[in-house]
Structure formats: structure tokens, C-alpha cells
Motif scaffolding. Structure first.
Motif, short mmCIF file in Angstrom:
data_model
loop_
_atom_site.label_atom_id
_atom_site.label_comp_id
_atom_site.label_asym_id
_atom_site.label_seq_id
_atom_site.Cartn_x
_atom_site.Cartn_y
_atom_site.Cartn_z
N ILE A 34 74.68 36.62 68.86
CA ILE A 34 76.41 36.28 69.18
C ILE A 34 76.90 34.80 68.35
CG2 ILE A 34 75.87 35.78 71.39
CD1 ILE A 34 77.84 37.61 71.78
N VAL A 35 78.21 35.21 67.97
CA VAL A 35 78.63 33.69 67.84
C VAL A 35 80.56 34.48 68.71
CG1 VAL A 35 80.09 32.46 65.76
CG2 VAL A 35 77.67 34.56 64.96
N GLU A 36 80.07 33.02 69.11
CA GLU A 36 81.74 33.87 69.93
C GLU A 36 82.69 31.97 69.79
OE1 GLU A 36 80.65 33.85 74.93
OE2 GLU A 36 79.13 32.07 73.57
N SER A 37 83.71 32.98 68.53
CA SER A 37 84.25 32.15 67.49
C SER A 37 85.15 33.00 67.48
CB SER A 37 83.66 31.27 66.68
OG SER A 37 84.88 30.33 66.18
N ASP A 38 86.60 32.49 66.59
CA ASP A 38 87.14 33.58 66.23
C ASP A 38 86.73 34.67 64.58
OD1 ASP A 38 89.10 34.46 64.92
OD2 ASP A 38 91.00 32.36 64.81
N ALA A 39 86.79 35.43 64.32
CA ALA A 39 85.60 36.35 63.57
C ALA A 39 87.11 36.35 62.26
CB ALA A 39 86.13 37.33 64.04
N THR A 40 88.31 35.93 62.12
CA THR A 40 88.51 35.51 61.10
C THR A 40 88.08 34.45 59.74
OG1 THR A 40 90.88 34.12 61.79
CG2 THR A 40 91.13 36.99 62.05
N ILE A 41 87.55 33.50 60.50
CA ILE A 41 86.76 31.78 60.48
C ILE A 41 85.58 32.56 60.41
CG2 ILE A 41 86.61 29.98 60.60
CD1 ILE A 41 88.61 29.54 62.96
N VAL A 42 84.94 33.09 61.10
CA VAL A 42 83.28 33.30 61.02
C VAL A 42 82.75 34.25 60.09
CG1 VAL A 42 81.26 33.88 62.36
CG2 VAL A 42 83.09 32.59 63.13
N ALA A 43 83.62 35.27 60.29
CA ALA A 43 83.07 36.95 58.92
C ALA A 43 83.54 35.94 57.46
CB ALA A 43 83.39 37.73 58.74
N PRO A 44 84.33 35.29 56.56
CA PRO A 44 84.25 35.40 55.49
C PRO A 44 83.46 33.68 54.92
CG PRO A 44 86.82 35.04 56.81
CD PRO A 44 86.01 35.62 57.54
#
Length: 324
Positions: A305-315
Motif C-alpha cells: 500500500i502506497v499512501e500517497s497521491d495516485a497522480t504522482i505515484v502511478a506514472p
């Protein structure tokens, strides 16, 4: 490797906390694919309006994702960005908008998603006349299709190319349509195109039965999972929470418990990117271990689990998987 600047940067700098979790999840994703297992990606939120297509389209081209579950909004908003990109308006100071300023955006046909306004006329209406014809032609021919299949038919017909305003290689829906990528779109009815379809049904111009339902999506997914999981299971990469993730992950306990197919393998990789509070009955904020009690994940399923902003993390994770 000098040829992989993004991956090198991540390896050298993402060493602790959520950054380290990102690396662990990305390496786990790559290992999953190396073991010849398939991966599902679920898209919640407004990832298409956030232009995730720039990396997700390449993931599709390189067969790094084998099935997508997404909201109706993400299904249509990638196409809207494709055909109306120049008309989008960014509002960096969206937190400061007054109710009157929000109303002014509405009157200009600008529907706001955080800092980005989708242009209603150029986006929704540009698609509407063409998708209506495809809906109507299918109905007249006695066909019933899923929501995404109608959009695949629209994109593959070439009729929308006259409107393209971005390079189509950055549209994940264009790539998915080319490959006829397996897909489920739970709750499609609450999307704009879903509302438009419902309006035609209310007016008597279309029949609701022309559009296949969510139950039929679940039935189809049960067959797809059974045919593709073998004894390995399928990986589950979840962006956000909500129905885009909850709907497909439930297929495993349904097969195991309700269909009594006790040889059904659990999901064999799980990662969620979320900034939801991990508490208070939230599905979006549920830690992966909770899914063990629901028969979705095994004790030994790799869980991240990555507790962060998906717009930053996913790419970044996609870039790492792609070797960028």
C-alpha cells in the motif's frame, strides 16, 4: 542503467517510507509479470482527466496489463481528453473559488474536476451524436453490448479521428480498443454517457436492455478469471478505492464461496495507491490484510500500500515497470 533515468532515480532516492513502498510495489509488479502471471489494473477517481493515458497506454502496448476495471467516468474521460484537449481549462486557484465563480464555470459549460475543467460542449456533445448512432444501430440489429464495447466500436470505426487533439498514442482507450482489452466498468450508469443513455431510454428512443448490466459484467468476469488465473491467480493493482476496485476483487470470494469452486486461486499480487484515511469502515482506506478475512487475498499474497497521491505515484510505478 543509463538508459533508464526514471528507474535509476527511483532506485537511488526512494529509500524510505511511502517512497520505499512505491519501489517495493513496482519490483513486485515486475516479478509478478516475470512469473508469467496476468495483472488487473483498477482506475478510480479522475485518472483519465489527470492524463494517466500517457503512461497507461504504453503499459497496454507492452502487455504489462491484461484487464482493466474502471469507473464510467474514467472510461469516457480519456476519450473526452482525446477529442477536446485544447478546450480544457486549468484553474490552479480552485481552492479559492467562490460559489458564484463555480456557477460562472457551469454557465460556460465547464465542469470542474479539481483544477481541471472539462468543456461540456466540445467533449460530451462531440461524442454524443456518434455514440448514439452506434447504440441505435446495435439495437436495431438485435445486439447487446457492454458499455466499453460500444466505445471500442466508436474508436475503432475511425469516425472520431477528425476530432483528435492529442497524439492517440497517449490515449489508453485507443490502445485498449485496438487490443480489445478485457474490461469491466461497474456502475457505468452514473457516468455522463450513462446519464445520456438513460435519457434516451426515458424518451423511448433506446431500450435499457441494449446495454449489458453490471450483473452480466460480474458473470463475464467470473469466466475470465477462471480461464486466465490457472493455478497462479491474477495480480491486482488498485488506483484509489471505490467500485472500480471493490467490484472486480469480489469475483474470487464469489467463485470460491458462492460457486463452491474451492480450487479458485486467490489474487496473487495486491497493491493499492490511496491517500484515504486507514480507518472508520472505509473500503478505500482498508489495509490489504483485511482482504484476507473476505477471501480475496491469501496469507502469502504479496501486499503493498502506497499512501500517497495516485497522480504522482502511478506514472512512476508504470515508468519503473516499463524500464523508463
Amino acid at each position: 542503467m543509463a538508459t533508464s533515468p526514471i528507474s535509476n532515480f527511483i532506485d537511488n532516492n526512494y529509500l524510505h517510507f511511502n517512497a520505499a513502498a512505491l519501489v517495493d510495489a513496482a519490483k513486485g509488479y515486475k516479478k509478478h509479470l516475470e512469473e508469467d502471471k496476468k495483472m488487473l489494473i483498477s482506475l478510480a477517481g479522475a485518472m483519465s482527466t489527470g492524463e494517466l493515458g500517457k503512461s497507461l497506454a504504453e503499459m497496454i502496448r507492452q502487455d504489462k496489463v491484461h484487464i482493466i476495471s474502471c469507473t464510467g467516468a474514467n472510461l469516457e474521460e480519456d476519450v473526452m481528453n482525446l477529442v477536446a484537449h485544447s478546450h480544457y481549462r486549468r484553474v490552479p486557484n480552485y481552492r479559492d473559488l467562490t460559489p458564484q465563480e463555480e456557477w460562472d464555470l457551469l454557465e460556460k459549460g465547464l465542469n470542474r474536476v479539481t483544477d481541471t475543467c472539462i468543456p461540456e460542449e466540445e467533449a460530451f456533445r462531440r461524442i454524443q451524436k456518434h455514440i448514439f448512432k452506434i447504440w441505435k444501430d446495435a439495437e436495431d440489429n438485435g445486439e447487446r453490448l457492454f458499455p466499453h464495447e460500444f466505445l471500442f466500436r466508436l474508436l475503432n470505426s475511425g469516425i472520431m479521428e477528425q476530432y483528435y487533439e492529442i497524439d492517440p498514442k497517449n490515449s489508453w482507450m485507443v490502445e485498449a480498443a485496438k487490443k480489445n482489452l478485457p474490461m469491466v466498468v461497474p456502475g457505468w450508469e452514473d457516468s455522463t454517457l450513462g446519464n445520456i443513455f438513460a435519457s434516451y431510454c426515458i424518451k423511448g428512443e433506446l431500450k435499457a436492455s441494449t446495454m449489458k448490466s453490471g450483473i452480466e459484467y460480474m458473470m463475464w468476469l467470473a469466466d475470465w478469471y477462471t480461464d486466465n488465473a490457472e493455478d497462479k491467480g491474477i495480480g491486482f493493482f488498485q488506483i484509489g478505492g471505490g467500485i472500480a476496485g471493490d467490484f472486480p476483487i469480489c469475483v474470487v470470494p464469489m467463485l470460491y464461496q458462492d460457486m463452491e469452486r474451492e480450487d479458485t486461486p486467490f489474487w496473487s499480487y495486491f497493491c493499492q495507491i490511496s491517500d484515504s484515511t486507514t480507518s472508520y469502515g472505509s473500503y478505500s482506506g482498508a489495509v490489504p490484510n483485511e482482504k484476507i478475512t473476505w477471501g480475496k487475498l491469501d496469507i502469502n499474497t504479496p501486499k503493498y500500500i502506497v499512501e500517497s497521491d495516485a497522480t504522482i505515484v502511478a506514472p512512476l510505478i508504470f515508468g519503473y515497470v516499463l524500464g523508463w
